[in-house]
Design a protein around this motif. Sequence first.
Motif, PDB file in Angstrom:
ATOM      1  N   LYS A  63     -31.870  67.125 -24.490  1.00 16.04           N
ATOM      2  CA  LYS A  63     -33.063  67.057 -25.346  1.00 16.04           C
ATOM      3  C   LYS A  63     -33.249  68.389 -26.082  1.00 16.04           C
ATOM      4  O   LYS A  63     -32.647  69.396 -25.734  1.00 16.04           O
ATOM      5  N   GLU A  64     -34.110  68.364 -27.089  1.00 19.16           N
ATOM      6  CA  GLU A  64     -34.368  69.556 -27.886  1.00 19.16           C
ATOM      7  C   GLU A  64     -34.952  70.674 -27.023  1.00 19.16           C
ATOM      8  O   GLU A  64     -35.652  70.432 -26.049  1.00 19.16           O
ATOM      9  N   TYR A  65     -34.684  71.886 -27.433  1.00 18.44           N
ATOM     10  CA  TYR A  65     -35.131  73.067 -26.701  1.00 18.44           C
ATOM     11  C   TYR A  65     -36.641  73.070 -26.501  1.00 18.44           C
ATOM     12  O   TYR A  65     -37.137  73.404 -25.427  1.00 18.44           O
ATOM     13  N   ASP A  66     -37.400  72.711 -27.537  1.00 20.73           N
ATOM     14  CA  ASP A  66     -38.865  72.730 -27.451  1.00 20.73           C
ATOM     15  C   ASP A  66     -39.381  71.807 -26.349  1.00 20.73           C
ATOM     16  O   ASP A  66     -40.322  72.156 -25.634  1.00 20.73           O
ATOM     17  N   ILE A  67     -38.780  70.654 -26.212  1.00 18.66           N
ATOM     18  CA  ILE A  67     -39.184  69.699 -25.178  1.00 18.66           C
ATOM     19  C   ILE A  67     -38.907  70.286 -23.796  1.00 18.66           C
ATOM     20  O   ILE A  67     -39.768  70.255 -22.911  1.00 18.66           O
ATOM     21  N   ILE A  68     -37.725  70.825 -23.612  1.00 23.76           N
ATOM     22  CA  ILE A  68     -37.347  71.418 -22.325  1.00 23.76           C
ATOM     23  C   ILE A  68     -38.237  72.607 -22.008  1.00 23.76           C
ATOM     24  O   ILE A  68     -38.725  72.757 -20.880  1.00 23.76           O
ATOM     25  N   TYR A  69     -38.492  73.425 -22.992  1.00 23.41           N
ATOM     26  CA  TYR A  69     -39.340  74.606 -22.784  1.00 23.41           C
ATOM     27  C   TYR A  69     -40.753  74.201 -22.362  1.00 23.41           C
ATOM     28  O   TYR A  69     -41.313  74.748 -21.418  1.00 23.41           O
ATOM     29  N   ASN A  70     -41.334  73.234 -23.063  1.00 25.31           N
ATOM     30  CA  ASN A  70     -42.688  72.791 -22.744  1.00 25.31           C
ATOM     31  C   ASN A  70     -42.769  72.188 -21.344  1.00 25.31           C
ATOM     32  O   ASN A  70     -43.736  72.436 -20.616  1.00 25.31           O
ATOM     33  N   LEU A  71     -41.775  71.408 -20.960  1.00 23.52           N
ATOM     34  CA  LEU A  71     -41.746  70.849 -19.607  1.00 23.52           C
ATOM     35  C   LEU A  71     -41.632  71.962 -18.567  1.00 23.52           C
ATOM     36  O   LEU A  71     -42.277  71.917 -17.516  1.00 23.52           O
ATOM     37  N   SER A  72     -40.834  72.962 -18.871  1.00 19.12           N
ATOM     38  CA  SER A  72     -40.659  74.091 -17.960  1.00 19.12           C
ATOM     39  C   SER A  72     -41.954  74.869 -17.769  1.00 19.12           C
ATOM     40  O   SER A  72     -42.319  75.235 -16.648  1.00 19.12           O
ATOM     41  N   VAL A  73     -42.662  75.104 -18.867  1.00 17.03           N
ATOM     42  CA  VAL A  73     -43.942  75.818 -18.802  1.00 17.03           C
ATOM     43  C   VAL A  73     -44.952  74.998 -18.003  1.00 17.03           C
ATOM     44  O   VAL A  73     -45.668  75.529 -17.146  1.00 17.03           O
TER      45      VAL A  73
END
Length: 50
Positions: free
Chosen positions: A21-31
Amino acid sequence: MLNDEICKLREKLNKSIEDGKEYDIIYNLSVELDELIAKFYKTKKIKETN
């Protein structure tokens, strides 16, 4: 309860990474996961002090 939410979100994050998946999606889930984990430990600490 928080533990269940953490497990579900961790699975969702892992699946997103596996699926590329796109970086933004992964980043938001991580946060979001980090925030839940912090809340879990804060709640645990409060229970231990009572």
